[in-house]
Write a protein that holds these residues in place. Structure first.
Motif, PDB file in Angstrom:
ATOM      1  N   ARG A 266       0.835  -1.199   0.000  1.00  0.00           N
ATOM      2  CA  ARG A 266       0.000   0.000   0.000  1.00  0.00           C
ATOM      3  C   ARG A 266       0.871   1.252   0.000  1.00  0.00           C
ATOM      4  NH1 ARG A 266      -0.774   2.120   5.525  1.00  0.00           N
ATOM      5  NH2 ARG A 266      -2.644   3.154   4.746  1.00  0.00           N
ATOM      6  N   LYS A 268       1.015   4.540   1.928  1.00  0.00           N
ATOM      7  CA  LYS A 268       0.480   5.077   3.180  1.00  0.00           C
ATOM      8  C   LYS A 268      -0.125   6.462   3.005  1.00  0.00           C
ATOM      9  CE  LYS A 268       1.839   6.152   7.945  1.00  0.00           C
ATOM     10  NZ  LYS A 268       2.969   6.159   8.914  1.00  0.00           N
ATOM     11  N   GLY A 270      -1.083   7.769   0.165  1.00  0.00           N
ATOM     12  CA  GLY A 270      -1.962   7.820  -0.987  1.00  0.00           C
ATOM     13  C   GLY A 270      -1.352   8.455  -2.206  1.00  0.00           C
ATOM     14  N   GLN A 291      -2.593  -0.914  -2.857  1.00  0.00           N
ATOM     15  CA  GLN A 291      -3.687  -0.245  -2.178  1.00  0.00           C
ATOM     16  C   GLN A 291      -3.408   1.235  -1.887  1.00  0.00           C
ATOM     17  OE1 GLN A 291      -6.865  -1.960  -1.217  1.00  0.00           O
ATOM     18  NE2 GLN A 291      -5.857  -2.890  -2.972  1.00  0.00           N
ATOM     19  N   ASP A 292      -4.494   2.027  -1.884  1.00  0.00           N
ATOM     20  CA  ASP A 292      -4.503   3.419  -1.399  1.00  0.00           C
ATOM     21  C   ASP A 292      -3.756   4.405  -2.280  1.00  0.00           C
ATOM     22  OD1 ASP A 292      -5.963   2.580   0.824  1.00  0.00           O
ATOM     23  OD2 ASP A 292      -4.165   2.132   1.969  1.00  0.00           O
ATOM     24  N   GLU A 294      -3.816   7.047  -4.717  1.00  0.00           N
ATOM     25  CA  GLU A 294      -4.822   7.928  -5.293  1.00  0.00           C
ATOM     26  C   GLU A 294      -4.218   8.964  -6.239  1.00  0.00           C
ATOM     27  OE1 GLU A 294      -7.026   9.692  -2.127  1.00  0.00           O
ATOM     28  OE2 GLU A 294      -7.705   7.781  -1.291  1.00  0.00           O
ATOM     29  N   LYS A 317      -8.255   2.973  -6.845  1.00  0.00           N
ATOM     30  CA  LYS A 317      -8.340   4.344  -6.330  1.00  0.00           C
ATOM     31  C   LYS A 317      -7.617   5.367  -7.193  1.00  0.00           C
ATOM     32  CE  LYS A 317      -9.131   3.228  -1.459  1.00  0.00           C
ATOM     33  NZ  LYS A 317      -8.718   3.499  -0.059  1.00  0.00           N
TER      34      LYS A 317
END
Length: 389
Positions: A266, A268, A270, A291-292, A294, A317
């Motif tokens: 991920r 952290k 974004g 993940q995450d 953006e 995302k």
């Protein structure tokens, strides 16, 4: 011991896929339950196993069989993840991208309504068979172990509880192991690039597994990981909670790295912001279910001066490409597999800008694999923008 570590590693890979919100592949439930039950059996056996080769320079044949079987299972799973990423592009060469005359723009010519084509079915069948072969080998090892051990090995465990305990694992506090942990971390981060096995041995229940997990989840360990400057291909798959920010600066500094694949983990904050001078030789970049993420910031196209292939899979995302990506002169292909629909529109916009600048001379192709219901995305198809369902 290496056998025990290989079992833990395989179980972690399975758990990451089973608990991931957007897994790149789906595993057969019966195969997962069968394989996990056998892995737990072997793990508990090894915790009380006294190898006759313990004080010999010769490797234990039984332990090596376990290592080989576990590694074979990981290879099958990870190879299928990569095959899935490349599947649609390969299907295009086989004619799977043609219109099926039902005016929906899709490529479902086999009548099953899924649009996947024969290539995906064949790939799934091969994956299932390859994994089943490994399961059968593990089962043979289990039967041999049953005949060897004199102690009762408790191997009936609820698989669902196993997955639940792995995915909701609480942090453990180990008292009195600080010195041992520091010694282990030092061995892992001393810069020695020669392959070696670091055994963690002892009676069952004293914390061997917790010690191993603490070493690999330790932020200091991750930041001190070292890769040889001669490395050209790097494939990294980390648990969902792993933060890519801890290691990407080090990876970006590798002078000869040509191919990079990041799976799970991920971001952290974004956001991923590349820095001038990173990835100086990178040709191919793949991000899978990270993940995450953006926002992706690339302030200059010179940050990836030789990038040719960009692949993103299950990036839910991330909604926009950096405009500088389209300005990379060496870029030849962008592939998107089940990503955020806004990211697909962003890729179309980048392609249009480059078409306006270069016209027929443009050598950039975009491939987007979308859901059958996404009619708006299917209508984006053009000569340089291919859409598959």
């Amino acid at each position: 011991m290496a056998a025990y570590a290989s079992l833990i590693s395989l179980m972690k890979v399975i758990d990451d896929i089973e608990t991931h919100p957007s897994p790149p592949i789906f595993l057969d439930k019966q195969q997962v339950e069968s394989l996990t039950e056998k892995l737990v059996f072997l793990q508990e056996f090894l915790e009380s196993y006294n190898s006759p080769y313990a004080y010999s320079d010769e490797a234990d044949p039984l332990e090596m069989r376990i290592v080989d079987a576990a590694q074979a299972a990981e290879d099958v799973i990870e190879s299928y993840i990569i095959d899935t990423i490349h599947l649609s592009a390969a299907a295009t060469d086989d004619g799977a991208g043609g219109d099926d005359d039902d005016d929906d723009g899709g490529g479902d010519d086999d009548g099953d309504g899924d649009g996947d084509g024969d290539g995906e079915q064949i790939s799934c069948i091969h994956f299932y068979q390859d994994l089943q072969n490994v399961i059968e080998e593990v089962d043979m090892i289990k039967k041999e172990v049953t005949g060897i051990t004199r102690e009762k090995v408790v191997h009936q465990r609820n698989v669902a509880d196993l997955r639940s305990s792995s995915s909701t694992e609480k942090s453990s506090i180990m008292v009195g192991f600080d010195d041992v942990l520091h010694q282990l971390l030092h061995k892992l981060t001393d810069g020695n690039t020669n392959l070696q096995i670091i055994p963690i041995v002892g009676m069952g229940g004293i914390g061997k597994t917790t010690l191993a997990k603490d070493s690999t989840n330790n932020g200091r360990y991750v930041q001190k990981m070292s890769f040889p400057d001669s490395l050209k291909e790097l494939y990294l798959s980390f648990p969902i909670g792993f933060e890519w920010e801890d290691i990407l600066p080090m990876i970006g500094a590798l002078p000869l790295l040509h191919e990079l694949t990041l799976i799970f983990g991920r971001f952290k904050k974004g956001e991923w912001e590349t820095v001038e001078g990173q990835f100086p030789s990178l040709r191919s970049l793949s991000l899978v279910s990270c993940q995450d993420l953006e926002k992706w910031t690339v302030s200059e196209s010179s940050h990836f001066p030789f990038l040719q292939e960009l692949r993103l899979s299950c990036m839910k995302k991330l909604k926009e490409f950096p405009s500088e990506i389209g300005e990379i002169p060496t870029l030849r292909s962008i592939e998107l597999y089940h990503c955020n629909e806004l990211l697909v529109f962003s890729a179309k916009e980048i392609l249009k800008e480059q078409e306006d600048l270069h016209g027929d001379q443009l050598d950039l192709h975009v491939l987007a694999v979308v859901e059958k219901k996404d009619k708006a995305l299917q209508r984006l198809a053009s000569s340089n923008f291919e859409v598959l369902v």
